[in-house]
Design a protein around this motif. Structure first.
Motif, mmCIF file in Angstrom:
data_model
loop_
_atom_site.group_PDB
_atom_site.id
_atom_site.type_symbol
_atom_site.label_atom_id
_atom_site.label_comp_id
_atom_site.label_asym_id
_atom_site.label_seq_id
_atom_site.Cartn_x
_atom_site.Cartn_y
_atom_site.Cartn_z
ATOM 1 N N HIS A 296 76.422 -3.420 1.243
ATOM 2 C CA HIS A 296 75.952 -2.297 0.421
ATOM 3 C C HIS A 296 74.525 -1.895 0.789
ATOM 4 O O HIS A 296 74.162 -0.726 0.685
ATOM 5 N N HIS A 297 73.713 -2.840 1.254
ATOM 6 C CA HIS A 297 72.337 -2.503 1.644
ATOM 7 C C HIS A 297 72.296 -1.702 2.950
ATOM 8 O O HIS A 297 71.336 -0.965 3.193
ATOM 9 N N HIS A 298 73.330 -1.837 3.778
ATOM 10 C CA HIS A 298 73.394 -1.053 5.013
ATOM 11 C C HIS A 298 73.390 0.438 4.679
ATOM 12 O O HIS A 298 72.673 1.229 5.305
ATOM 13 N N PHE A 299 74.204 0.830 3.693
ATOM 14 C CA PHE A 299 74.287 2.243 3.312
ATOM 15 C C PHE A 299 73.030 2.697 2.578
ATOM 16 O O PHE A 299 72.606 3.848 2.711
ATOM 17 N N GLU A 300 72.446 1.792 1.819
ATOM 18 C CA GLU A 300 71.214 2.133 1.118
ATOM 19 C C GLU A 300 70.102 2.446 2.112
ATOM 20 O O GLU A 300 69.367 3.436 1.960
ATOM 21 N N LEU A 301 69.972 1.620 3.158
ATOM 22 C CA LEU A 301 68.953 1.854 4.175
ATOM 23 C C LEU A 301 69.292 3.049 5.069
ATOM 24 O O LEU A 301 68.424 3.582 5.763
ATOM 25 N N ALA A 302 70.569 3.469 5.035
ATOM 26 C CA ALA A 302 70.975 4.656 5.785
ATOM 27 C C ALA A 302 70.639 5.937 5.034
ATOM 28 O O ALA A 302 70.852 7.034 5.561
ATOM 29 N N GLY A 303 70.150 5.801 3.798
ATOM 30 C CA GLY A 303 69.732 6.966 3.046
ATOM 31 C C GLY A 303 70.584 7.319 1.849
ATOM 32 O O GLY A 303 70.281 8.289 1.131
#
Length: 358
Positions: A314-321
């Motif tokens: 879930h943090h991957h998408f958060e850091l993707a914006g």
């Protein structure tokens, strides 16, 4: 059906009313959440939010279960129900100590890996041994020593020692998977609610088609299915009540107290309902989150490069914006899809076996 509804109603009310009390108490005591360094920029406002909210889930679950047996059911608590509750509570205590150490040391690291491993190992071994030590009059234990999908796979039997090892792997895996998922407001609580609701349906269906009551084609040989449905319903409602306060922006976090307990609960439910492999489908979101961490570590150690911007997934998408609420809602949708798919597989199995004898 009545015991299930009562357990859910009582647990929901207790969770909704007890959680704000915990928020006040933990806030006064300074039991605030520490934030991982990697996400401090986006989650800095959450620093100091009360944690260990999993206490509310555990209390509501126990109250819902006990009140149901005191007021509605004619029989006392079952071995299956108590063993699953024991496993959930034991892992909750492991998580509580982990959270407490984080708070005392003012960092996002609690129990070291060895201590957490020992705690999970102790809870899993005791649960597995007790499961094998509590046969009913038909010598049926609360869980089976066979690997199960929707029913026992007769060709794959662990034996007593193998079952204890398998129980540890399953319990450790599920508790860590839910723990990894608990990184955004309401993500783990909402997903767990759906998984537990699915187990309410499964265990109730097993109760209505119990071979010991009505031996019909497609019936089930699991033990205490109605009581397992009561446990799952109480836990589901406790998560929903907690989600009222945990949804973005969260007023309290469940912490490892809640995430380890819920992971252990899912593992326990899968074993007593004999659906260990089906649980991987039902809790698919938790599985993906855990796999993302494993893959990130494996790829980084072999190539020195990161597969994802950050793990858990879930943090991957958060850091993707992506906005946090966008990630949460879309992950909830994915969790709902995997739960529905699991129910579909479960029903299709029953339908196929029933049609063979028509």
């Amino acid at each position: 059906m009545r015991p299930i509804l009562v357990a859910a109603a009582v647990a929901l009310v207790v969770s909704i009313l007890f959680t704000p009390y915990l928020i006040r108490i933990f806030s006064k005591q300074g039991f605030g959440q520490e934030i991982r360094e990697e996400v401090q920029k986006s989650h800095s406002a959450k620093r100091g939010t009360p944690t260990m909210g999993g206490v509310a889930i555990l209390v509501a679950m126990w109250v819902g279960y006990l009140v149901t047996h005191l007021t509605v059911t004619e029989t006392g608590p079952s071995a299956s129900g108590l063993l699953v509750l024991f496993l959930t509570t034991a892992l909750g205590f492991v998580g509580f100590f982990d959270d407490f150490i984080k708070i005392r040391k003012q960092r996002n690291l609690g129990l070291n890996k060895t201590a957490k491993l020992v705690g999970q190992l102790a809870a899993a071994v005791v649960f597995a041994i007790l499961v094998l030590r509590f046969p009913d009059v038909n010598q049926v234990t609360p869980a089976s020593v066979h690997l199960s999908f929707i029913r026992d796979i007769s060709l794959i039997s662990f034996g007593a020692i193998g079952f204890v090892i398998f129980a540890y792997v399953a319990i450790s895996g599920w508790s860590n998977a839910v723990n990894f998922t608990d990184g955004m407001d309401g993500l783990a609580a909402g997903t767990a609610s759906m998984v537990l609701a699915t187990y309410v349906l499964i265990s109730f269906w097993q109760f209505r088609n119990d071979c010991t009551v009505v031996p019909t084609p497609g019936c089930y040989t699991v033990r205490d299915p109605e009581d397992i449905a009561v446990v799952a319903a109480a836990a589901m409602a406790a998560c929903v009540g907690f989600l009222w306060w945990n949804a973005a922006p969260a007023k309290i976090f469940m912490g490892d107290t809640g995430s380890l307990a819920l992971g252990g609960l899912i593992a326990g439910l899968s074993m007593v309902t004999r659906t260990e492999l089906l649980a991987i489908v039902i809790g698919g979101l938790f599985v993906v989150e855990a796999l993302s961490v494993v893959m990130q570590i494996a790829v980084f150690r072999t190539t020195r490069r990161r597969l994802f911007r950050m793990a858990p997934f879930h943090h991957h998408f958060e850091l993707a914006g992506w906005a946090e609420t966008t990630v949460i809602i879309r992950f909830w949708v994915l969790a709902a899809i995997t739960c529905m798919f699991g129910v579909g597989l479960f029903y299709a199995d029953w339908l196929a076996l029933s049609d063979q004898f028509q």
